[in-house]
Design a protein around this motif. Sequence first.
Motif, PDB file in Angstrom:
ATOM      1  N   MET A 119      76.649  39.420  42.513  1.00 52.01           N
ATOM      2  CA  MET A 119      76.302  38.757  43.757  1.00 52.01           C
ATOM      3  C   MET A 119      77.560  38.412  44.516  1.00 52.01           C
ATOM      4  SD  MET A 119      73.869  35.408  44.289  1.00 52.01           S
ATOM      5  CE  MET A 119      75.112  34.198  43.839  1.00 52.01           C
ATOM      6  N   GLY A 120      77.566  38.605  45.827  1.00 55.75           N
ATOM      7  CA  GLY A 120      78.727  38.310  46.648  1.00 55.75           C
ATOM      8  C   GLY A 120      79.024  36.826  46.654  1.00 55.75           C
ATOM      9  N   VAL A 121      80.283  36.464  47.008  1.00 54.92           N
ATOM     10  CA  VAL A 121      80.717  35.076  47.033  1.00 54.92           C
ATOM     11  C   VAL A 121      80.148  34.384  48.264  1.00 54.92           C
ATOM     12  CG1 VAL A 121      82.704  33.536  47.142  1.00 54.92           C
ATOM     13  CG2 VAL A 121      82.823  35.627  45.778  1.00 54.92           C
ATOM     14  N   VAL A 122      79.550  33.219  48.061  1.00 58.49           N
ATOM     15  CA  VAL A 122      79.017  32.415  49.150  1.00 58.49           C
ATOM     16  C   VAL A 122      79.780  31.101  49.185  1.00 58.49           C
ATOM     17  CG1 VAL A 122      77.005  31.173  50.018  1.00 58.49           C
ATOM     18  CG2 VAL A 122      76.731  33.445  49.009  1.00 58.49           C
ATOM     19  N   ASN A 123      80.324  30.725  50.315  1.00 61.20           N
ATOM     20  CA  ASN A 123      81.050  29.480  50.495  1.00 61.20           C
ATOM     21  C   ASN A 123      80.048  28.336  50.520  1.00 61.20           C
ATOM     22  OD1 ASN A 123      82.487  27.258  51.407  1.00 61.20           O
ATOM     23  ND2 ASN A 123      83.752  28.465  52.801  1.00 61.20           N
ATOM     24  N   THR A 124      80.053  27.510  49.448  1.00 61.28           N
ATOM     25  CA  THR A 124      79.051  26.449  49.365  1.00 61.28           C
ATOM     26  C   THR A 124      79.254  25.390  50.446  1.00 61.28           C
ATOM     27  OG1 THR A 124      80.424  25.364  47.700  1.00 61.28           O
ATOM     28  CG2 THR A 124      78.625  26.752  46.911  1.00 61.28           C
ATOM     29  N   HIS A 125      80.484  25.252  50.949  1.00 57.77           N
ATOM     30  CA  HIS A 125      80.716  24.299  52.051  1.00 57.77           C
ATOM     31  C   HIS A 125      79.862  24.660  53.266  1.00 57.77           C
ATOM     32  CE1 HIS A 125      82.738  21.583  54.819  1.00 57.77           C
ATOM     33  NE2 HIS A 125      82.895  22.603  55.637  1.00 57.77           N
ATOM     34  N   ILE A 163      74.280  29.755  60.154  1.00 58.81           N
ATOM     35  CA  ILE A 163      72.864  30.017  59.904  1.00 58.81           C
ATOM     36  C   ILE A 163      72.690  31.263  59.034  1.00 58.81           C
ATOM     37  CG2 ILE A 163      70.688  30.693  61.019  1.00 58.81           C
ATOM     38  CD1 ILE A 163      71.617  29.045  63.469  1.00 58.81           C
ATOM     39  N   THR A 164      73.451  32.299  59.346  1.00 54.48           N
ATOM     40  CA  THR A 164      73.303  33.571  58.633  1.00 54.48           C
ATOM     41  C   THR A 164      73.801  33.472  57.208  1.00 54.48           C
ATOM     42  OG1 THR A 164      73.595  34.706  60.742  1.00 54.48           O
ATOM     43  CG2 THR A 164      73.751  36.047  58.760  1.00 54.48           C
ATOM     44  N   ARG A 165      74.841  32.657  56.960  1.00 52.00           N
ATOM     45  CA  ARG A 165      75.317  32.478  55.584  1.00 52.00           C
ATOM     46  C   ARG A 165      74.212  31.900  54.708  1.00 52.00           C
ATOM     47  NH1 ARG A 165      78.843  35.440  53.509  1.00 52.00           N
ATOM     48  NH2 ARG A 165      79.872  33.919  52.194  1.00 52.00           N
ATOM     49  N   MET A 166      73.447  30.989  55.279  1.00 52.71           N
ATOM     50  CA  MET A 166      72.317  30.439  54.534  1.00 52.71           C
ATOM     51  C   MET A 166      71.317  31.546  54.212  1.00 52.71           C
ATOM     52  SD  MET A 166      69.589  27.531  55.684  1.00 52.71           S
ATOM     53  CE  MET A 166      68.695  28.699  56.706  1.00 52.71           C
ATOM     54  N   GLY A 167      71.020  32.396  55.199  1.00 52.98           N
ATOM     55  CA  GLY A 167      70.100  33.501  54.961  1.00 52.98           C
ATOM     56  C   GLY A 167      70.611  34.471  53.929  1.00 52.98           C
ATOM     57  N   GLN A 168      71.917  34.731  53.950  1.00 54.59           N
ATOM     58  CA  GLN A 168      72.534  35.625  52.963  1.00 54.59           C
ATOM     59  C   GLN A 168      72.381  35.058  51.558  1.00 54.59           C
ATOM     60  OE1 GLN A 168      73.984  38.590  53.300  1.00 54.59           O
ATOM     61  NE2 GLN A 168      75.361  38.838  51.566  1.00 54.59           N
ATOM     62  N   LEU A 169      72.598  33.758  51.409  1.00 57.70           N
ATOM     63  CA  LEU A 169      72.435  33.126  50.102  1.00 57.70           C
ATOM     64  C   LEU A 169      71.010  33.290  49.592  1.00 57.70           C
ATOM     65  CD1 LEU A 169      73.317  31.157  47.783  1.00 57.70           C
ATOM     66  CD2 LEU A 169      72.468  29.328  49.255  1.00 57.70           C
ATOM     67  N   GLY A 183      68.042  44.084  50.880  1.00 58.94           N
ATOM     68  CA  GLY A 183      68.089  44.995  52.007  1.00 58.94           C
ATOM     69  C   GLY A 183      68.951  44.475  53.130  1.00 58.94           C
ATOM     70  N   ILE A 184      68.375  43.579  53.960  1.00 51.98           N
ATOM     71  CA  ILE A 184      69.103  43.083  55.124  1.00 51.98           C
ATOM     72  C   ILE A 184      68.771  41.620  55.388  1.00 51.98           C
ATOM     73  CG2 ILE A 184      69.319  45.303  56.311  1.00 51.98           C
ATOM     74  CD1 ILE A 184      66.768  42.846  57.647  1.00 51.98           C
ATOM     75  N   VAL A 185      69.659  40.990  56.176  1.00 51.59           N
ATOM     76  CA  VAL A 185      69.346  39.718  56.823  1.00 51.59           C
ATOM     77  C   VAL A 185      69.141  40.016  58.303  1.00 51.59           C
ATOM     78  CG1 VAL A 185      70.171  37.424  57.447  1.00 51.59           C
ATOM     79  CG2 VAL A 185      70.655  38.343  55.171  1.00 51.59           C
ATOM     80  N   ASP A 186      68.001  39.570  58.825  1.00 51.30           N
ATOM     81  CA  ASP A 186      67.718  39.691  60.250  1.00 51.30           C
ATOM     82  C   ASP A 186      68.151  38.393  60.923  1.00 51.30           C
ATOM     83  OD1 ASP A 186      66.356  39.536  62.793  1.00 51.30           O
ATOM     84  OD2 ASP A 186      65.022  41.129  62.122  1.00 51.30           O
ATOM     85  N   ALA A 213      78.732  37.258  58.795  1.00 52.61           N
ATOM     86  CA  ALA A 213      78.293  36.366  57.731  1.00 52.61           C
ATOM     87  C   ALA A 213      77.488  37.069  56.647  1.00 52.61           C
ATOM     88  CB  ALA A 213      77.460  35.224  58.320  1.00 52.61           C
ATOM     89  N   SER A 214      77.090  38.300  56.867  1.00 53.80           N
ATOM     90  CA  SER A 214      76.236  38.991  55.908  1.00 53.80           C
ATOM     91  C   SER A 214      76.763  40.391  55.648  1.00 53.80           C
ATOM     92  CB  SER A 214      74.795  39.074  56.434  1.00 53.80           C
ATOM     93  OG  SER A 214      73.983  39.832  55.560  1.00 53.80           O
ATOM     94  N   SER A 215      76.596  40.839  54.407  1.00 47.93           N
ATOM     95  CA  SER A 215      77.064  42.180  54.062  1.00 47.93           C
ATOM     96  C   SER A 215      76.170  43.253  54.680  1.00 47.93           C
ATOM     97  CB  SER A 215      77.098  42.353  52.535  1.00 47.93           C
ATOM     98  OG  SER A 215      75.847  42.023  51.966  1.00 47.93           O
TER      99      SER A 215
END
Length: 454
Positions: free
Chosen positions: A1-7, A252-258, A272-275, A323-325
Amino acid sequence: MGVVNTHDILETIRMIENENLDVRTITMGISLLDCADPDADRACQKIYDKICRCAKDLVKTGEDISREYGIPIIHKRISVTPIAMLAAATPSVSPVCYAMALDRAAREVGVNFVGGYSSLVHKGFSPGDRALISSIPEALSRTEFVCSSVNIGTTKAGLNMDAVEMMGHVIHDTAVATADRDSIGAAKLVVFCNAPEDNPFMAGAFHGVGEPDCVINVGVSGPGVVRAALAKAGDCDLSAVADLIKRTAFKITRMGQLVAQEASRRLQVPFGIVDLSLAPTPAVGDSVAYILEEMGLETCGAHGTTAALALLNDAVKKGGVMASSHVGGLSGAFIPVTEDAGMIHAAECGTLTLTKLEAMTAVCSVGLDMIVIPGDTPDETISAIIADEAAIGMINTKTTAVRLIPAIGKKVGETLNFGGLLGGGPVMEVNPASPLRFVKRGGRIPAPMQALKN
């Protein structure tokens, strides 16, 4: 899983509590190609079994992630292979049986909607396509969870005007078939140009043939967050406005990525994707129209609205894509009239008209979405509205869509109210001049020069 900045995630807690931030949907895409069978009963059983097998833990997983991270996840949905492809194997049987199988499976696994009672006819029809399109009014009147879409054009193929004419009749007939429920069937039917294969949002989601056997797509939302950020920024110039929206969209998108990565890991299904789409709701404060008004417009629909929306849409994409891969779906800003409190107000006071909405669709994510029109609107006028909107998508190499709701028995100025996420709104005026001779010509509008890129 990719790294997500918890901050970044922790910073969203305030947005969740005060500004209506949520993950609008986790949508599981499921391929049904291996369910095709010349025996319709066997095909329907295969469809039911596969959906129940793949999605049995989807709702629980979404609820677990929501509880553990404190992130509201509003909907859990399923999209499937366009059913017209399976209907081609059973030409003597009404495709409605497939809709019933989808509805049973959706009820069993507990999702909000299942999309994919769909047909792709941008260049022509197969027998399965014609059968499915003709069956849409009955299918949507007999099911609760099923959503339908038809793609009638692409930049590469041009516009199938025979399909456009057909969809004018289908939308009207669907509204009539569900007139006892405020014509809600039409709210679950979308006509596309350049439909994406990985869209997680309803009613237009389907699982494209280029997708994996099963996949997780996530749609985020946060109009209230963007508006609140702009309100705090005061009277900065529009360059600063764009930068602020970009930074907000990133968070907002980082939250969706998580959420997407966690759902993918727990369900053991590819991500798949984040919209990135800003998807409004009727809740006060959760409105794209209010963002435009925060930029300085007295009311959405005023002159300047299209320019403000262009800025918003572009900034959301620029911030979100970092914010998303994997970004996909529609990604931008939705303007569904009945689902947006600010749009409803603007339509009621007359500043937001169908003509202005059409202009706005040239620069936003989708198109003429959730617009209530008089129930006696001629079918050919509905077709012509579809053609206009599809032409914008075809020429601009973007997705456009039409979701019109003929309010059977209602006139301009009256209101239609679905409640919940679908909201409600005023019946809007349509141009009374007849497009009948144009629509009746049929054939195809050729692909534009933009198609010749090879």
